[in-house]
Design a protein around this motif. Structure first.
Motif, PDB file in Angstrom:
ATOM      1  N   VAL A  57       0.960  42.372  12.789  1.00  0.00           N
ATOM      2  CA  VAL A  57       1.334  43.815  13.055  1.00  0.00           C
ATOM      3  C   VAL A  57       2.335  43.771  14.000  1.00  0.00           C
ATOM      4  O   VAL A  57       3.222  44.453  14.032  1.00  0.00           O
ATOM      5  CB  VAL A  57       0.126  44.498  13.628  1.00  0.00           C
ATOM      6  CG1 VAL A  57       0.402  46.042  14.313  1.00  0.00           C
ATOM      7  CG2 VAL A  57      -0.737  44.970  12.348  1.00  0.00           C
ATOM      8  N   CYS A  58       2.362  43.185  15.085  1.00  0.00           N
ATOM      9  CA  CYS A  58       3.023  43.070  16.395  1.00  0.00           C
ATOM     10  C   CYS A  58       4.422  42.396  16.279  1.00  0.00           C
ATOM     11  O   CYS A  58       5.403  42.708  17.084  1.00  0.00           O
ATOM     12  CB  CYS A  58       2.421  42.768  17.658  1.00  0.00           C
ATOM     13  SG  CYS A  58       2.209  40.977  17.920  1.00  0.00           S
ATOM     14  N   GLY A  59       4.538  41.347  15.403  1.00  0.00           N
ATOM     15  CA  GLY A  59       5.956  40.599  15.347  1.00  0.00           C
ATOM     16  C   GLY A  59       5.916  39.588  16.660  1.00  0.00           C
ATOM     17  O   GLY A  59       7.210  38.861  16.660  1.00  0.00           O
ATOM     18  N   ALA A  60       4.969  39.352  17.321  1.00  0.00           N
ATOM     19  CA  ALA A  60       5.414  38.425  18.559  1.00  0.00           C
ATOM     20  C   ALA A  60       5.501  36.981  18.038  1.00  0.00           C
ATOM     21  O   ALA A  60       6.091  36.134  18.779  1.00  0.00           O
ATOM     22  CB  ALA A  60       4.323  38.842  19.806  1.00  0.00           C
ATOM     23  N   PHE A 114       7.980  38.964  26.385  1.00  0.00           N
ATOM     24  CA  PHE A 114       6.870  38.698  25.663  1.00  0.00           C
ATOM     25  C   PHE A 114       7.253  38.833  24.131  1.00  0.00           C
ATOM     26  O   PHE A 114       7.002  37.825  23.247  1.00  0.00           O
ATOM     27  CB  PHE A 114       5.546  39.507  25.760  1.00  0.00           C
ATOM     28  CG  PHE A 114       4.433  38.987  25.155  1.00  0.00           C
ATOM     29  CD1 PHE A 114       3.814  37.658  25.528  1.00  0.00           C
ATOM     30  CD2 PHE A 114       3.789  39.257  24.031  1.00  0.00           C
ATOM     31  CE1 PHE A 114       2.411  36.980  24.889  1.00  0.00           C
ATOM     32  CE2 PHE A 114       2.850  38.839  23.217  1.00  0.00           C
ATOM     33  CZ  PHE A 114       2.150  37.901  23.675  1.00  0.00           C
ATOM     34  N   CYS A 115       7.851  40.064  23.551  1.00  0.00           N
ATOM     35  CA  CYS A 115       8.039  40.223  22.356  1.00  0.00           C
ATOM     36  C   CYS A 115       9.578  39.685  22.053  1.00  0.00           C
ATOM     37  O   CYS A 115       9.832  39.636  20.800  1.00  0.00           O
ATOM     38  CB  CYS A 115       7.962  41.639  22.209  1.00  0.00           C
ATOM     39  SG  CYS A 115       9.318  42.790  22.763  1.00  0.00           S
ATOM     40  N   THR A 116      10.273  39.311  23.080  1.00  0.00           N
ATOM     41  CA  THR A 116      11.678  38.871  22.768  1.00  0.00           C
ATOM     42  C   THR A 116      12.102  37.946  21.773  1.00  0.00           C
ATOM     43  O   THR A 116      12.890  38.217  20.963  1.00  0.00           O
ATOM     44  CB  THR A 116      12.405  38.520  24.103  1.00  0.00           C
ATOM     45  OG1 THR A 116      12.072  39.551  25.113  1.00  0.00           O
ATOM     46  CG2 THR A 116      13.718  38.466  23.841  1.00  0.00           C
ATOM     47  N   PRO A 117      11.168  36.721  21.734  1.00  0.00           N
ATOM     48  CA  PRO A 117      11.626  35.656  20.879  1.00  0.00           C
ATOM     49  C   PRO A 117      11.456  36.267  19.371  1.00  0.00           C
ATOM     50  O   PRO A 117      12.468  36.180  18.524  1.00  0.00           O
ATOM     51  CB  PRO A 117      10.504  34.588  20.857  1.00  0.00           C
ATOM     52  CG  PRO A 117      10.441  34.760  22.455  1.00  0.00           C
ATOM     53  CD  PRO A 117      10.346  36.199  22.717  1.00  0.00           C
ATOM     54  N   GLY A 118      10.165  36.780  19.067  1.00  0.00           N
ATOM     55  CA  GLY A 118      10.240  37.573  17.982  1.00  0.00           C
ATOM     56  C   GLY A 118      11.182  38.673  17.582  1.00  0.00           C
ATOM     57  O   GLY A 118      11.856  38.702  16.313  1.00  0.00           O
ATOM     58  N   CYS A 147       7.118  46.300  20.795  1.00  0.00           N
ATOM     59  CA  CYS A 147       7.534  46.218  22.373  1.00  0.00           C
ATOM     60  C   CYS A 147       6.428  47.043  23.116  1.00  0.00           C
ATOM     61  O   CYS A 147       6.335  48.106  22.792  1.00  0.00           O
ATOM     62  CB  CYS A 147       8.770  46.649  22.559  1.00  0.00           C
ATOM     63  SG  CYS A 147       9.201  46.527  24.554  1.00  0.00           S
ATOM     64  N   ARG A 148       5.615  46.481  23.939  1.00  0.00           N
ATOM     65  CA  ARG A 148       4.822  47.159  24.801  1.00  0.00           C
ATOM     66  C   ARG A 148       5.280  47.393  26.284  1.00  0.00           C
ATOM     67  O   ARG A 148       4.217  47.995  27.000  1.00  0.00           O
ATOM     68  CB  ARG A 148       3.243  46.274  24.804  1.00  0.00           C
ATOM     69  CG  ARG A 148       2.624  46.044  23.537  1.00  0.00           C
ATOM     70  CD  ARG A 148       1.669  45.358  23.302  1.00  0.00           C
ATOM     71  NE  ARG A 148       0.703  45.544  22.100  1.00  0.00           N
ATOM     72  CZ  ARG A 148       0.912  44.364  21.297  1.00  0.00           C
ATOM     73  NH1 ARG A 148       1.701  43.461  21.417  1.00  0.00           N
ATOM     74  NH2 ARG A 148       0.294  44.571  20.227  1.00  0.00           N
ATOM     75  N   CYS A 149       6.275  47.219  26.350  1.00  0.00           N
ATOM     76  CA  CYS A 149       7.016  47.652  27.738  1.00  0.00           C
ATOM     77  C   CYS A 149       7.341  49.184  27.907  1.00  0.00           C
ATOM     78  O   CYS A 149       6.600  49.963  27.691  1.00  0.00           O
ATOM     79  CB  CYS A 149       8.144  46.576  28.136  1.00  0.00           C
ATOM     80  SG  CYS A 149       7.658  45.013  28.389  1.00  0.00           S
ATOM     81  N   LYS A 154      16.843  49.768  24.878  1.00  0.00           N
ATOM     82  CA  LYS A 154      17.515  48.526  25.198  1.00  0.00           C
ATOM     83  C   LYS A 154      17.668  47.402  24.168  1.00  0.00           C
ATOM     84  O   LYS A 154      18.697  47.030  24.007  1.00  0.00           O
ATOM     85  CB  LYS A 154      17.013  48.122  26.513  1.00  0.00           C
ATOM     86  CG  LYS A 154      17.066  48.901  27.650  1.00  0.00           C
ATOM     87  CD  LYS A 154      18.488  49.165  28.142  1.00  0.00           C
ATOM     88  CE  LYS A 154      18.556  49.828  29.394  1.00  0.00           C
ATOM     89  NZ  LYS A 154      19.955  50.348  29.638  1.00  0.00           N
ATOM     90  N   ILE A 155      16.699  47.487  23.247  1.00  0.00           N
ATOM     91  CA  ILE A 155      16.520  46.504  22.485  1.00  0.00           C
ATOM     92  C   ILE A 155      17.485  46.962  21.260  1.00  0.00           C
ATOM     93  O   ILE A 155      18.370  45.846  20.924  1.00  0.00           O
ATOM     94  CB  ILE A 155      15.055  46.335  21.783  1.00  0.00           C
ATOM     95  CG1 ILE A 155      14.276  45.700  22.874  1.00  0.00           C
ATOM     96  CG2 ILE A 155      15.035  45.492  20.609  1.00  0.00           C
ATOM     97  CD1 ILE A 155      12.479  45.937  22.571  1.00  0.00           C
ATOM     98  N   ILE A 156      17.529  47.968  20.934  1.00  0.00           N
ATOM     99  CA  ILE A 156      18.684  48.364  19.880  1.00  0.00           C
ATOM    100  C   ILE A 156      20.138  48.498  20.222  1.00  0.00           C
ATOM    101  O   ILE A 156      20.928  47.708  19.593  1.00  0.00           O
ATOM    102  CB  ILE A 156      18.299  50.077  19.448  1.00  0.00           C
ATOM    103  CG1 ILE A 156      16.724  49.970  18.857  1.00  0.00           C
ATOM    104  CG2 ILE A 156      19.421  50.600  18.969  1.00  0.00           C
ATOM    105  CD1 ILE A 156      16.377  51.333  18.482  1.00  0.00           C
ATOM    106  N   GLU A 157      20.369  48.492  21.692  1.00  0.00           N
ATOM    107  CA  GLU A 157      21.518  48.537  22.238  1.00  0.00           C
ATOM    108  C   GLU A 157      22.005  47.026  22.544  1.00  0.00           C
ATOM    109  O   GLU A 157      22.917  46.660  21.945  1.00  0.00           O
ATOM    110  CB  GLU A 157      21.551  48.868  24.028  1.00  0.00           C
ATOM    111  CG  GLU A 157      21.522  50.612  23.889  1.00  0.00           C
ATOM    112  CD  GLU A 157      21.308  50.854  25.448  1.00  0.00           C
ATOM    113  OE1 GLU A 157      21.159  52.362  25.432  1.00  0.00           O
ATOM    114  OE2 GLU A 157      21.275  50.237  26.224  1.00  0.00           O
TER     115      GLU A 157
END
Length: 176
Positions: A57-60, A114-118, A147-149, A154-157
């Motif tokens: 579900v989360c992609g991490a 935490f989610c950044t690598p995925g 992303c749980r932050c 910022k991710i899309i940018e």
């Protein structure tokens, strides 16, 4: 040179597996229920992919398998037989960050990390399919990475900036 990691408990049923991880060949014996995430993290020591939801579900836990994003938290390790696996650790080349890694730093896309690598690996797969995505296309493709932050702006940018940077050499080649 092929690394051999055959250390499994005696008597346990195992399956021989050979695969390439970040350009390096490995031969292992894995148990039928052993997950790719556990092999990558615990046996190969590549800890960029994270264990989080355990239900895709989360992609991490995202890794690239033959260039396609997969949830390593539910994928049996033997499914990687004869295939190419890429982890976040294999993305930088010659000490130089991949444009996506650099863009996540420059545009604040990494947040807690935490989610950044995925996120980065999923974005890499998307940009290889579509080097000029719209914001809506990014949102659609990345819906499996949570992303749980603070959110996704910022991710899309970061992804848009990396896409632009990655297209620049292609545009220069077309003009010459």
């Amino acid at each position: 040179m092929m690394a051999s990691l055959m250390s499994k408990p005696r008597g346990a049923q195992t399956i021989p597996v050979s695969f390439i991880v970040n350009g390096k060949a490995y031969e292992l014996e894995v148990e039928p229920h052993e997950l790719l995430l556990d092999v990558i993290r615990d046996r190969l020591g590549l800890t960029g992919a994270k264990r989080s939801c355990d239900v895709e579900v989360c992609g991490a836990c995202t890794l690239l398998l033959d260039g396609r994003p997969v949830s390593a938290c539910t994928l049996p390790a033997f499914e990687a037989r004869g295939r190419q696996v890429q982890t976040i650790e294999g993305l930088a080349e010659n000490g130089k960050l991949h444009p996506l890694q650099q863009a996540f730093i420059e545009h604040g896309g990494f947040q807690c990390g935490f989610c950044t690598p995925g996120m980065i690996l999923a974005a890499k797969a998307m940009l290889e399919e579509n080097p000029d995505p719209t914001e809506e296309q990014i949102k659609h493709f990345m819906h499996g990475n949570i992303c749980r932050c603070t959110g996704y702006k910022k991710i899309i940018e970061s992804i848009l900036a990396a896409a632009k940077k990655m297209r620049a050499p292609l545009s220069a080649k077309r003009k010459s």
